[in-house]
Structures are given as structure tokens and as C-alpha cells.
Write a protein that holds these residues in place. Sequence first.
Motif, PDB file in Angstrom:
ATOM      1  N   LEU A  77       0.813  -1.218   0.000  1.00  0.00           N
ATOM      2  CA  LEU A  77       0.000   0.000   0.000  1.00  0.00           C
ATOM      3  C   LEU A  77       0.851   1.274   0.000  1.00  0.00           C
ATOM      4  O   LEU A  77       0.306   2.377   0.065  1.00  0.00           O
ATOM      5  N   LYS A  78       2.145   1.122  -0.086  1.00  0.00           N
ATOM      6  CA  LYS A  78       3.044   2.272  -0.063  1.00  0.00           C
ATOM      7  C   LYS A  78       2.756   3.210  -1.227  1.00  0.00           C
ATOM      8  O   LYS A  78       2.516   2.776  -2.357  1.00  0.00           O
ATOM      9  N   ASN A  79       2.724   4.495  -0.935  1.00  0.00           N
ATOM     10  CA  ASN A  79       2.519   5.567  -1.929  1.00  0.00           C
ATOM     11  C   ASN A  79       1.106   5.596  -2.510  1.00  0.00           C
ATOM     12  O   ASN A  79       0.882   6.196  -3.565  1.00  0.00           O
ATOM     13  N   ILE A  80       0.158   4.944  -1.851  1.00  0.00           N
ATOM     14  CA  ILE A  80      -1.242   5.013  -2.262  1.00  0.00           C
ATOM     15  C   ILE A  80      -2.003   5.840  -1.227  1.00  0.00           C
ATOM     16  O   ILE A  80      -1.846   5.624  -0.020  1.00  0.00           O
ATOM     17  N   LYS A  81      -2.827   6.753  -1.685  1.00  0.00           N
ATOM     18  CA  LYS A  81      -3.637   7.546  -0.764  1.00  0.00           C
ATOM     19  C   LYS A  81      -4.790   6.693  -0.260  1.00  0.00           C
ATOM     20  O   LYS A  81      -5.591   6.188  -1.039  1.00  0.00           O
ATOM     21  N   ILE A  82      -4.864   6.539   1.066  1.00  0.00           N
ATOM     22  CA  ILE A  82      -5.855   5.669   1.688  1.00  0.00           C
ATOM     23  C   ILE A  82      -6.808   6.491   2.558  1.00  0.00           C
ATOM     24  O   ILE A  82      -6.382   7.342   3.328  1.00  0.00           O
ATOM     25  N   HIS A  83      -8.102   6.214   2.429  1.00  0.00           N
ATOM     26  CA  HIS A  83      -9.126   6.836   3.280  1.00  0.00           C
ATOM     27  C   HIS A  83      -9.779   5.738   4.112  1.00  0.00           C
ATOM     28  O   HIS A  83     -10.020   4.636   3.616  1.00  0.00           O
ATOM     29  N   GLU A  84     -10.088   6.028   5.360  1.00  0.00           N
ATOM     30  CA  GLU A  84     -10.711   5.045   6.249  1.00  0.00           C
ATOM     31  C   GLU A  84     -12.134   5.462   6.590  1.00  0.00           C
ATOM     32  O   GLU A  84     -12.395   6.627   6.881  1.00  0.00           O
ATOM     33  N   HIS A  85     -13.041   4.473   6.552  1.00  0.00           N
ATOM     34  CA  HIS A  85     -14.438   4.735   6.905  1.00  0.00           C
ATOM     35  C   HIS A  85     -14.968   3.599   7.766  1.00  0.00           C
ATOM     36  O   HIS A  85     -14.686   2.432   7.504  1.00  0.00           O
ATOM     37  N   VAL A  86     -15.748   3.950   8.784  1.00  0.00           N
ATOM     38  CA  VAL A  86     -16.465   2.978   9.583  1.00  0.00           C
ATOM     39  C   VAL A  86     -17.939   3.343   9.534  1.00  0.00           C
ATOM     40  O   VAL A  86     -18.312   4.493   9.750  1.00  0.00           O
ATOM     41  N   GLU A  87     -18.783   2.366   9.202  1.00  0.00           N
ATOM     42  CA  GLU A  87     -20.224   2.598   9.123  1.00  0.00           C
ATOM     43  C   GLU A  87     -20.950   1.688  10.099  1.00  0.00           C
ATOM     44  O   GLU A  87     -20.551   0.533  10.305  1.00  0.00           O
ATOM     45  N   PHE A  88     -22.018   2.189  10.704  1.00  0.00           N
ATOM     46  CA  PHE A  88     -22.822   1.427  11.655  1.00  0.00           C
ATOM     47  C   PHE A  88     -24.130   0.990  10.999  1.00  0.00           C
ATOM     48  O   PHE A  88     -25.199   1.470  11.332  1.00  0.00           O
ATOM     49  N   GLN A  89     -24.035   0.128  10.011  1.00  0.00           N
ATOM     50  CA  GLN A  89     -25.231  -0.341   9.324  1.00  0.00           C
ATOM     51  C   GLN A  89     -24.892  -1.592   8.539  1.00  0.00           C
ATOM     52  O   GLN A  89     -23.744  -2.023   8.540  1.00  0.00           O
ATOM     53  N   GLU A  90     -25.880  -2.167   7.874  1.00  0.00           N
ATOM     54  CA  GLU A  90     -25.626  -3.348   7.070  1.00  0.00           C
ATOM     55  C   GLU A  90     -24.647  -3.014   5.957  1.00  0.00           C
ATOM     56  O   GLU A  90     -24.603  -1.892   5.455  1.00  0.00           O
TER      57      GLU A  90
END
Length: 274
Positions: A77-90
Motif C-alpha cells: 500500500l506504499k505511496n497510495i492515498k488511503i481513506h478510512e471509513h467505519v459505518e454502523f449499518q448493514e
Amino acid sequence: MKKILVPTDFSVQAENALKVAAQLAKKHKCEIYLLHILEIPMRQVDPMSSYTSLPEAVYFMKLAHKQFEELRANSYLKNIKIHEHVEFQEIFKGVFHVCKKHDIDLVIMGSNGADGLREMLVGSNTEKVVRTSETPVMVIKNEHKTFKTKNFVFASDFKEESLGAFKKAMTFAEIFGSKIHLLMVNTPIDFMTTAEAEDRIQNFIKPFKLSNVSIHIYSDMTVERGIMNFCKSIDADLIGMSTHGRQGISHFFNGSISEDLANHAKRPVITFKI
């Protein structure tokens, strides 16, 4: 293609999908959006409070963040822009929400299906996403150290309702630099002559200016066996097909899939909603 969504439960199967997403992201300069779903029972939620005020939610949020950090430390994953998301649903609702909010171009999901193409896409969280997603969904079943897309099979009945899905498939074939193989499977139950099948396909593709495309009419006992056997014969890298929303991909299949076909379902599948 600029944004790829990868739902993850931090399993081996999810990481297989992430590794494919990473290869595509590096090749096409994409950003990756990681999505983790926390399914908190609704009965535990105070109507006057939010999910994030629950002790359980706080704990699992912190745990997810730690697992995200461990994932991001991987060299692939080096040099890749990563976004994190957590959702509280199905999961299918979470995928829909993130896709809409961030204008996602492709969803890549892992699957541990072991009984052929039907089991890979039906009766699981993956099937729910495939069935409901407006965004194309790619299903990855195994690890791909080098993800190839040289030969892309688009299997269809080539009726007018599949035109939208076909346009999307052609867009991805162009992005991937694939040769696209248009496949119609002829079966005893739904038989048509070769001339009739060729005529239907030619009328279907008439509005398009196509290059690097081949047309195939393949006879077999069932559609799914025909797809698998044809893909084996050309060593296909990717299988594409359309879905019908609530009917899901299962509308496309009839009959059972024998054990020998299960091994050939290891090929990635990309679906496009009609």
C-alpha cells in the motif's frame, strides 16, 4: 477510474481484494477507500443518542482504527492515498452510502465462496452488495500476486436491457487495456441457432465503435457451465456480467454446478447493475 472502495472485515479474503485494489490503484493512480462495518444491534441504541456514544461502539471504533493502521503498514500500500471509513449499518447500505458520498468508481470485495460461481455471489454479504450496488463490483476469491486483465469475458444474453451494463463493461475494458470477449451461451433449454445468436449480438453492438473485441457463441448444458468452460478454454482473467437488482445475479443461473467447475470459479468476476 480514480476511486476504489474496498469493504474489509480484516480477513484474508478481504486482504486478497485489497491487494488487487492496490495493484490497480498504483497502475491507474487511484485512491483507495477502506470501509469497515460495525453492526450494532438497534435495540442497544438510545433513540436520543448516537452510535458513537455507545461503549461498545467506542471500543470497536478504536479496534478498527488499530486494524486500519496495521493494514496501512503493508508495503503493497506504499505511496497510495488511503481513506478510512467505519459505518454502523448493514454492509450493502454502508457500501451504497460511501459510494454515493465519495463518487466511487469501483467496489472490490473478497469472497470465500468454495462451491462455484453461484456460491461465490449468492447468499452472502458479497451477494447483497452485488445485488444492490449501483457502482460496479469486482469479486476476488483468491490472492493475485499479479492481477491480469488481458482477457475479459462479458457474458450476456445481449438483450436491450443489458446495454447500460455493456457500456460500463466496455469502459472498464478500455481502462484495463483488455481484449473483450463477448459470450453468449447456447443451452438445450433456451436454444437458438448460431445465425440467430450472431444476429442478436451484431444488432446489440451496432451502436458502438468497437475494437479489440471478439464474439463467441458457446454451447453447453447450462449457462454457468458454458461460462466456466469457455473461460477455461481461453484462460480468461476476468468475467463480466449484468445483475438485475433485487433478483441478483442468481437470475442468470439454472441448475447445479458440479465439483469440477468450482475450481474454475477462482477467476475474478465484475458485475454491472442493469
